[in-house]
Enzyme design. Sequence first.
Site, PDB file in Angstrom:
ATOM      1  N   HIS A   1      16.292 -13.084  64.919  1.00 39.11           N
ATOM      2  CA  HIS A   1      15.722 -14.029  63.960  1.00 39.11           C
ATOM      3  C   HIS A   1      14.824 -15.082  64.603  1.00 39.11           C
ATOM      4  O   HIS A   1      13.690 -15.309  64.171  1.00 39.11           O
ATOM      5  CB  HIS A   1      16.841 -14.736  63.177  1.00 39.11           C
ATOM      6  CG  HIS A   1      16.309 -15.725  62.197  1.00 39.11           C
ATOM      7  ND1 HIS A   1      16.093 -17.046  62.511  1.00 39.11           N
ATOM      8  CD2 HIS A   1      15.924 -15.590  60.900  1.00 39.11           C
ATOM      9  CE1 HIS A   1      15.605 -17.675  61.467  1.00 39.11           C
ATOM     10  NE2 HIS A   1      15.496 -16.818  60.473  1.00 39.11           N
TER      11      HIS A   1
ATOM     12  N   HIS B   1      22.050 -10.104  54.368  1.00 32.42           N
ATOM     13  CA  HIS B   1      21.102 -10.926  55.111  1.00 32.42           C
ATOM     14  C   HIS B   1      21.438 -10.924  56.604  1.00 32.42           C
ATOM     15  O   HIS B   1      22.505 -11.383  56.986  1.00 32.42           O
ATOM     16  CB  HIS B   1      21.187 -12.346  54.541  1.00 32.42           C
ATOM     17  CG  HIS B   1      20.315 -13.350  55.194  1.00 32.42           C
ATOM     18  ND1 HIS B   1      20.819 -14.459  55.845  1.00 32.42           N
ATOM     19  CD2 HIS B   1      18.971 -13.432  55.302  1.00 32.42           C
ATOM     20  CE1 HIS B   1      19.826 -15.191  56.296  1.00 32.42           C
ATOM     21  NE2 HIS B   1      18.690 -14.595  55.992  1.00 32.42           N
TER      22      HIS B   1
HETATM   23  O1  G3P Z   1      14.780 -12.577  53.497  1.00 31.34           O
HETATM   24  C1  G3P Z   1      15.340 -13.798  53.286  1.00 31.34           C
HETATM   25  C2  G3P Z   1      15.484 -14.542  54.566  1.00 31.34           C
HETATM   26  O2  G3P Z   1      15.688 -13.648  55.606  1.00 31.34           O
HETATM   27  C3  G3P Z   1      14.338 -15.410  54.903  1.00 31.34           C
HETATM   28  O3  G3P Z   1      14.725 -16.434  55.740  1.00 31.34           O
HETATM   29  O4  G3P Z   1      14.897 -17.499  57.923  1.00 31.34           O
HETATM   30  O5  G3P Z   1      16.775 -16.119  57.096  1.00 31.34           O
HETATM   31  O6  G3P Z   1      14.691 -15.031  57.854  1.00 31.34           O
HETATM   32  P1  G3P Z   1      15.305 -16.252  57.212  1.00 31.34           P
HETATM   33 MG    MG Z   2      14.993 -13.000  57.572  1.00 32.42          MG
END
Ligand code: G3P
Ligand code: MG
Length: 256
Positions: free
Chosen positions: A58, A16
Amino acid sequence: MPAFFPHLPRPLVIAHRGASADAPENTLRAFRLAVAQQADAVELDAKLSRDGRIVVIHDDTVDRTTNGHGAVRRLDWAALQRLSAGGAADDPETAIPLLADVLRAVVDDLLVNIELTNYAAPLDALPCRAAETIAALGVQKRVWISSFNPLTLFRFARCLPEVPIGFLVDQARPWLYTLFRWVVPHQAVEPHLKLATARAVQHWRGEGKAVLVYTVNQPEAMRRLFAWGVDGIFTDRPALARQIRDEQKHENRLPG
Ligand code: G3P
Ligand code: MG
């Protein structure tokens, strides 16, 4: 509809924002570390700069993750590329990368999950611009697209239908999935950890969807989800997830 990477081991370990527990998130360093930690895929967050470049970061602003200030969509690539996203100044490994640079760096080693994060500008050109980048690099079989925004997913699917889609499901607005699941073609459902009950996992898998759960960082949750037969997890700790997957396979406690 393309199948969801049936040749790959299950459950998939998806780093992630890269191996983000051990390196600055969404940087080349974090993505390369995910390769070293033997993740099956990396997830990244893509959005447009003011001048239409696809950058990997992000938040809607650069404030939390860099030494700069302001909304990404109000800054040109020339300004964004000068910022540090966690390492020494001028180190390209810890700068904000372009989507194309991340793909070139790691797509031969693992899959890349591109989250289209145009949440602050949902009608922008990101979906088809991302499709153009993927097609120009010829990596259609090495990526999949995700978003919480059904319109973004729908628009991407019109531009490049051969690339699989994961529909992210938010804890606060699960109804978006309930409402739009019939309209948006998707091979994977990607629920928040709190939505991923044994029953829900079984239900989605029964509908033929791959189930990929975010964001899973604790060993107990990994063990539980793997035993339920999820198709993958998004984790900041890919090395730990690989270790637990290998242990459970060894103990024969994983389905398949
Ligand atoms: O793909 C899972 C995750 O990336 C979604 O939430 O906010 O971490 O982009 P976020
Ligand atoms: Mg994400």
